[in-house]
Design an enzyme around this catalytic site. Structure first.
Site, mmCIF file in Angstrom:
data_model
loop_
_atom_site.group_PDB
_atom_site.id
_atom_site.type_symbol
_atom_site.label_atom_id
_atom_site.label_comp_id
_atom_site.label_asym_id
_atom_site.label_seq_id
_atom_site.Cartn_x
_atom_site.Cartn_y
_atom_site.Cartn_z
ATOM 1 N N HIS A 268 13.591 154.676 74.272
ATOM 2 C CA HIS A 268 12.575 153.806 73.649
ATOM 3 C C HIS A 268 13.307 152.872 72.684
ATOM 4 O O HIS A 268 14.235 152.176 73.086
ATOM 5 C CB HIS A 268 11.535 154.721 72.994
ATOM 6 N N HIS A 307 11.696 148.851 82.500
ATOM 7 C CA HIS A 307 10.543 149.048 81.621
ATOM 8 C C HIS A 307 9.426 149.678 82.427
ATOM 9 O O HIS A 307 9.250 149.347 83.603
ATOM 10 C CB HIS A 307 10.084 147.698 81.049
ATOM 11 N N ASP A 363 15.298 145.171 74.197
ATOM 12 C CA ASP A 363 16.464 145.719 73.507
ATOM 13 C C ASP A 363 17.787 145.163 74.005
ATOM 14 O O ASP A 363 18.829 145.425 73.415
ATOM 15 C CB ASP A 363 16.480 147.250 73.662
HETATM 16 N N1 ACO Z 1 19.505 151.554 84.796
HETATM 17 C C1 ACO Z 1 19.628 152.017 86.064
HETATM 18 N N2 ACO Z 1 18.611 152.487 86.799
HETATM 19 C C2 ACO Z 1 17.403 152.497 86.218
HETATM 20 C C3 ACO Z 1 17.181 152.029 84.911
HETATM 21 C C4 ACO Z 1 18.295 151.531 84.195
HETATM 22 N N3 ACO Z 1 18.149 151.060 82.950
HETATM 23 N N4 ACO Z 1 15.888 152.149 84.589
HETATM 24 C C5 ACO Z 1 15.294 152.697 85.660
HETATM 25 N N5 ACO Z 1 16.202 152.891 86.645
HETATM 26 C C6 ACO Z 1 15.935 153.402 87.985
HETATM 27 C C7 ACO Z 1 15.624 154.899 87.962
HETATM 28 O O1 ACO Z 1 16.791 155.678 88.095
HETATM 29 C C8 ACO Z 1 14.683 155.019 89.131
HETATM 30 O O2 ACO Z 1 15.459 154.976 90.322
HETATM 31 P P1 ACO Z 1 15.038 155.896 91.597
HETATM 32 O O3 ACO Z 1 13.701 155.335 92.042
HETATM 33 O O4 ACO Z 1 16.130 155.696 92.567
HETATM 34 O O5 ACO Z 1 14.931 157.286 91.074
HETATM 35 C C9 ACO Z 1 13.883 153.720 89.102
HETATM 36 O O6 ACO Z 1 14.752 152.765 88.469
HETATM 37 C C10 ACO Z 1 12.576 153.821 88.340
HETATM 38 O O7 ACO Z 1 12.868 154.252 87.005
HETATM 39 P P2 ACO Z 1 11.995 155.266 86.170
HETATM 40 O O8 ACO Z 1 12.914 156.073 85.313
HETATM 41 O O9 ACO Z 1 11.047 155.999 87.072
HETATM 42 O O10 ACO Z 1 11.148 154.266 85.305
HETATM 43 P P3 ACO Z 1 10.314 154.632 84.002
HETATM 44 O O11 ACO Z 1 9.182 153.706 83.969
HETATM 45 O O12 ACO Z 1 9.986 156.095 83.962
HETATM 46 O O13 ACO Z 1 11.343 154.375 82.814
HETATM 47 C C11 ACO Z 1 12.590 153.286 81.140
HETATM 48 C C12 ACO Z 1 11.350 153.227 82.044
HETATM 49 C C13 ACO Z 1 12.594 154.595 80.343
HETATM 50 C C14 ACO Z 1 12.517 152.122 80.152
HETATM 51 C C15 ACO Z 1 13.859 153.169 82.029
HETATM 52 O O14 ACO Z 1 13.855 151.929 82.724
HETATM 53 C C16 ACO Z 1 15.139 153.309 81.206
HETATM 54 O O15 ACO Z 1 15.576 154.426 80.950
HETATM 55 N N6 ACO Z 1 15.762 152.167 80.765
HETATM 56 C C17 ACO Z 1 16.957 152.232 79.934
HETATM 57 C C18 ACO Z 1 16.571 152.530 78.500
HETATM 58 C C19 ACO Z 1 15.909 151.352 77.821
HETATM 59 O O16 ACO Z 1 16.389 150.234 77.884
HETATM 60 N N7 ACO Z 1 14.796 151.652 77.133
HETATM 61 C C20 ACO Z 1 14.071 150.646 76.358
HETATM 62 C C21 ACO Z 1 12.758 150.353 76.998
HETATM 63 S S1 ACO Z 1 11.932 149.085 76.077
HETATM 64 C C22 ACO Z 1 11.338 149.889 74.729
HETATM 65 O O17 ACO Z 1 11.002 151.025 74.720
HETATM 66 C C23 ACO Z 1 11.299 149.172 73.505
#
Ligand code: ACO
Length: 435
Positions: A268, A307, A363
Site C-alpha cells: 500500500h 493497482h 507511488d
Molecule cells: N509486478 C509484477 N507483477 C505484478 C505486479 C507488480 N507490481 N502487480 C501485480 N502483478 C501480477 C500478479 O503477480 C498477478 O499475476 P498472475 O495473474 O500471473 O498471478 C497479476 O499481476 C494480478 O495481480 P494481483 O496481485 O492479483 O493484483 P491485486 O489487485 O491483488 O494487487 C497490488 C494490487 C497490491 C497494488 C499489486 O499490483 C502490487 O503488489 N503492486 C506492487 C506494490 C505497489 O506498488 N503498491 C502500491 C499500490 S498504490 C497504493 O496503495 C497507494
C-alpha cells in the site's frame, strides 16, 4: 416480473429466487433466503480481499479504473491539482463543496490554530530510539493523541467530532516533522502561524539556525500538489481499516492510527519507499531488462506498478510525473529518474505487464520527487499519511452518519476440524512452533 432484478435458480432444489438490483448491484444478504433445507444458514458471498464487494455507499471519491478517472466530490483530480490548495481540497472532501472566499480564510485559520502539539506529546516522541522508523513513530503518536483529547470519544457530538478532525489534520505535519528531526538528532521546530500548511511543514522539517527558513515556492507548491493527489482514494486498504475500526465507535485518533498502520505496508503506501530501494538495487539503466526478466520469472514485483482498481494509467502518476520536472528544475535531476523512465518504457511494451494491465501507480514517481527534495525513503510513507488523513476522516464521518452501517463484521467459511475431543500427550501430533 420486475426487470431490475436477477433470477437465481438453485439447482439443488430447482427453486428460483428473484433478487432485486439496486444501482445494478445485489445485496448479498438477499442470498441468505437461498437454502437447501429450512434450517440451512443460507448462501453467502465468498470474497477474500473484497475483490467484488462494495462495503458502503459513498459520495466522496469516484474512480473509473478502466478509464483512469479520479474525481473528488465530482471534480476531476487534474483541475483540483492545477489550481487549488491542499486545504481547499481538504474542505471539499470533508464538507462536500469547495470553500467560498470567506470560508477558506476561516478554515485556514482554524487548521493553523491547532498545529501545536501538547508538550507531553513532544516528550512522548522524544522517548523513541534514535533510529526508530518515522512511520512507526507517527502511527504510535497519532494513537497517543487520544490520551490528550478525552473528548474525542464523543463521536456523535458534531462539535466535538469536528474539533478532533481539525486537530488531526492540523497536527499530522507537526508529528511528522518531529519524527523526521528525531531521527536526525535535531531539535524540534515549533509551527509558525504566518506560513501556509506546506510552507510551515517544510520549515518544521528543514529549519536550522537561520533566523527565518524560507521554503522554495516551487517545492512548497509541489508538496501541496502531492498532498492533493494523496488526499483520498475511496475504499483502499487503509480507508477500509479506518471505516472498520470506526464502526466499533472507537475515537478518531486510534482509528487514524490503525489506518496509518495499514498504509505503512509495502503493498500500500509503503510502496513508495520500496520503489526507491528497487531503483537502488537496479543501479543503472542497463540493468533494467535483467530486472524485468527477474520480475516476470516470479522473483519479486515491480514496485510502484499495478493497482487493484486502475487497469489504466493512474491519473495521479501522470500529474506527479509533470510535477517532478518542475521540482528537478530547482533541485537538479534525480539520477534515478532515468532508471524509472526505462522501467516504465519497457514495462508498458512488455506482454507480461500489458496482459495484466500493470501501469505505474501513484507511488512510482512520488519517491523520486521526495528524494530530490531531501527526504530519506523512510519518510515517504509519512508524507503520504499526512494528506490521506483528511480522506480517512471524511470517510469515517460518512460512515458515522450512514444509518445503514453497523459494526463491520465479516462472515467466514469455516475450513477447520470437525468436532473432536482432547487427547492425552502420548496421542498428540503437535507441529513445532518454529521451523
Ligand atoms: N509486478 C509484477 N507483477 C505484478 C505486479 C507488480 N507490481 N502487480 C501485480 N502483478 C501480477 C500478479 O503477480 C498477478 O499475476 P498472475 O495473474 O500471473 O498471478 C497479476 O499481476 C494480478 O495481480 P494481483 O496481485 O492479483 O493484483 P491485486 O489487485 O491483488 O494487487 C497490488 C494490487 C497490491 C497494488 C499489486 O499490483 C502490487 O503488489 N503492486 C506492487 C506494490 C505497489 O506498488 N503498491 C502500491 C499500490 S498504490 C497504493 O496503495 C497507494
Amino acid at each position: 416480473m420486475d426487470k431490475n432484478s436477477l433470477t437465481i435458480t438453485d439447482n439443488r432444489t430447482n427453486k428460483s429466487y428473484e433478487i432485486p438490483l439496486v444501482d445494478g448491484n445485489i445485496r448479498t444478504m438477499d442470498l441468505r433466503q437461498i437454502k437447501k433445507d429450512p434450517d440451512d444458514f443460507g448462501v453467502m458471498g465468498y470474497d477474500p480481499a473484497f475483490l467484488n464487494t462494495a462495503s458502503c455507499r459513498s459520495k466522496i471519491t469516484y474512480i473509473d479504473g478502466d478509464k483512469g478517472i479520479l474525481r473528488y466530490r465530482g471534480y476531476p483530480i487534474e483541475e483540483l491539482a492545477e489550481s487549488h490548495t491542499y486545504l481547499e481540497v481538504a474542505y471539499l472532501l470533508l464538507f462536500g463543496e469547495l470553500p467560498a472566499q470567506a470560508q477558506r480564510a476561516s478554515w485556514e485559520d482554524l487548521v493553523t490554530h491547532h498545529r501545536m502539539l501538547h508538550e507531553t506529546t513532544k516528550t512522548f516522541l522524544e522517548g523513541f530510539r534514535y533510529d526508530a522508523h518515522p512511520m512507526t513513530m507517527l502511527i504510535s503518536t497519532v494513537a497517543a493523541l487520544s490520551t490528550v483529547y478525552h473528548d474525542a470519544r464523543n463521536i456523535h457530538d458534531l462539535e466535538s467530532r469536528r474539533l478532533n478532525m481539525v486537530r488531526l489534520i492540523a497536527k499530522m505535519p507537526t508529528m511528522a516533522a518531529y519524527a523526521y528531526r528525531h531521527n536526525l538528532g535535531f531539535p524540534y521546530v515549533y509551527p509558525d502561524d504566518l506560513l501556509t500548511y506546506t510552507e510551515n511543514f517544510m520549515t518544521m522539517l528543514f529549519k536550522m539556525v537561520e533566523p527565518k527558513y524560507v521554503a522554495h515556492p516551487v517545492l512548497a507548491r509541489a508538496l501541496d500538489i502531492l498532498f492533493i493527489l494523496h488526499a483520498d482514494h475511496e475504499q483502499n486498504c487503509s480507508t477500509n481499516v479506518m471505516r472498520s475500526v470506526g464502526s466499533s465507535q472507537a475515537d478518531p485518533f486510534v482509528c487514524t492510527a490503525a489506518a496509518a498502520a495499514a498504509l505503512s505496508g509495502p503493498l500500500h503506501g509503503g510502496a513508495n519507499e520500496e520503489v526507491l530501494r528497487m531503483l537502488d538495487e537496479i543501479g543503472s539503466k542497463d540493468h533494467v531488462p535483467a530486472f524485468i526478466e527477474k520480475v516476470k520469472g516470479g522473483k519479486g514485483k515491480l514496485m510502484g506498478f499495478g493497482h487493484r482498481v486502475y487497469k489504466n494509467y493512474d491519473p495521479r502518476a501522470r500529474i506527479i510525473k509533470q510535477t517532478a520536472e518542475q521540482v528537478f528544475e530547482v533541485t537538479g535531476r534525480n539520477p534515478k529518474l532515468d532508471i524509472a523512465l526505462e522501467l516504465e518504457r519497457i514495462a508498458l511494451e512488455d506482454e507480461y505487464f500489458v496482459k495484466r494491465k500493470l501501469y505505474p501507480n501513484v507511488d512510482f514517481y512520488s519517491g523520486l520527487i521526495y528524494q530530490a527534495m531531501g527526504f530519506r525513503p523512510e519518510m515517504f510513507t509519512v508524507l503520504f499519511a499526512i494528506p490521506r488523513t483528511v480522506g480517512w476522516l471524511a470517510q469515517w464521518e460518512e460512515l458515522l452518519l450512514d444509518s445503514e452501517q453497523k459494526i463491520a463484521r465479516p462472515r467466514q467459511v469455516f475450513a477447520g476440524s470437525e468436532l473432536r475431543h482432547v487427547a492425552g500427550f502420548a496421542e498428540r501430533h503437535a507441529v513445532p512452533a518454529t521451523r
